[in-house]
Write a protein that holds these residues in place. Structure first.
Motif, short mmCIF file in Angstrom:
data_model
loop_
_atom_site.label_atom_id
_atom_site.label_comp_id
_atom_site.label_asym_id
_atom_site.label_seq_id
_atom_site.Cartn_x
_atom_site.Cartn_y
_atom_site.Cartn_z
N GLU A 9 3.60 -1.02 -6.03
CA GLU A 9 2.95 0.06 -5.31
C GLU A 9 1.62 0.52 -5.91
N SER A 10 1.15 -0.18 -6.95
CA SER A 10 -0.14 0.20 -7.52
C SER A 10 -0.77 -0.99 -8.23
N ASN B 165 3.44 -5.50 10.05
CA ASN B 165 3.64 -4.18 9.47
C ASN B 165 4.56 -4.31 8.25
N LYS C 54 6.42 -3.60 4.74
CA LYS C 54 7.00 -2.46 4.03
C LYS C 54 7.89 -3.00 2.92
N GLN D 146 9.09 2.05 2.80
CA GLN D 146 7.73 2.58 2.92
C GLN D 146 6.74 1.46 3.18
N PRO D 147 5.71 1.74 4.01
CA PRO D 147 4.67 0.73 4.25
C PRO D 147 3.84 0.50 2.98
N PHE D 148 3.21 -0.66 2.92
CA PHE D 148 2.35 -0.98 1.79
C PHE D 148 1.19 0.01 1.72
N THR D 149 0.94 0.54 0.54
CA THR D 149 -0.26 1.34 0.29
C THR D 149 -1.18 0.61 -0.67
N TYR D 150 -0.69 -0.44 -1.31
CA TYR D 150 -1.45 -1.29 -2.21
C TYR D 150 -1.10 -2.72 -1.86
N THR D 151 -2.09 -3.62 -1.88
CA THR D 151 -1.82 -5.05 -1.66
C THR D 151 -2.63 -5.90 -2.62
#
Length: 167
Positions: free
Chosen positions: A65-66, A104, A106, A112-117
């Motif tokens: 996630e980061s 989409n 997650k 939770q959806p991806f906030t970092y890729t």
């Protein structure tokens, strides 16, 4: 050894040793990084089977996630596979997927959806590939893949999670 590899190695060992030296190893045989414990498998499984194995340990397939978390995992993988020239044997399942809705993505544990890729170039592609792997041959960038392929996998659980009881 390339400069980037040296940086990964130093980063990994500095953080890993700092956490262990601080007496914060609540992870047993798992690898402590940030606030989680990670199991880097030595066996291969399909995405669904890997998810089941992780859940048997009161964990989920990893959610990255980061950028910091990604760099620590990547550093660990670089150290785990230092002599694999092409790294084709170093592909790891994550908990990322777009099984419910194409495109989409997650995380399976949190929903939770991806906030970092950290996708490799050209990924994700529009093919029917619903599960996310960390691909060794692309310097551990992300790739969407068919879920029924067998890969290594990474489990993640919070520090302080229930202990693993086998037997």
């Amino acid at each position: 050894m390339t400069r980037l590899r040296v940086i990964w190695t130093v980063l990994y060992f500095c953080v890993h040793k700092r956490i262990l030296a601080a007496g914060n190893n609540q992870c047993g045989d798992w690898v402590p990084l940030l606030e989680s414990c990670y199991l880097f498998s030595d066996t291969r499984a399909t995405w669904g089977a890997a998810m089941g194995i992780c859940r048997g340990f009161h964990a989920d397939l990893v959610s990255i996630e980061s950028n910091d978390e990604n760099l620590l995992i990547e550093g660990h993988l670089q150290n785990k596979h230092p002599h694999d020239a092409d790294k084709t044997a170093a592909d790891y399942w994550t908990g990322g997927n777009d099984i419910e809705s194409e495109g989409n993505f997650k995380w399976i544990g949190s929903e939770q959806p991806f906030t970092y890729t950290n996708w490799m170039t050209g990924q994700p592609d529009p093919a029917e590939q619903d599960c996310v792997e960390i691909r060794g041959v692309s310097n551990f960038k992300w790739h969407d893949e068919t879920c029924n392929h067998s890969h290594l996998f990474i489990c993640e659980k919070s520090m302080g999670s229930p202990p693993d009881i086998i037997g």
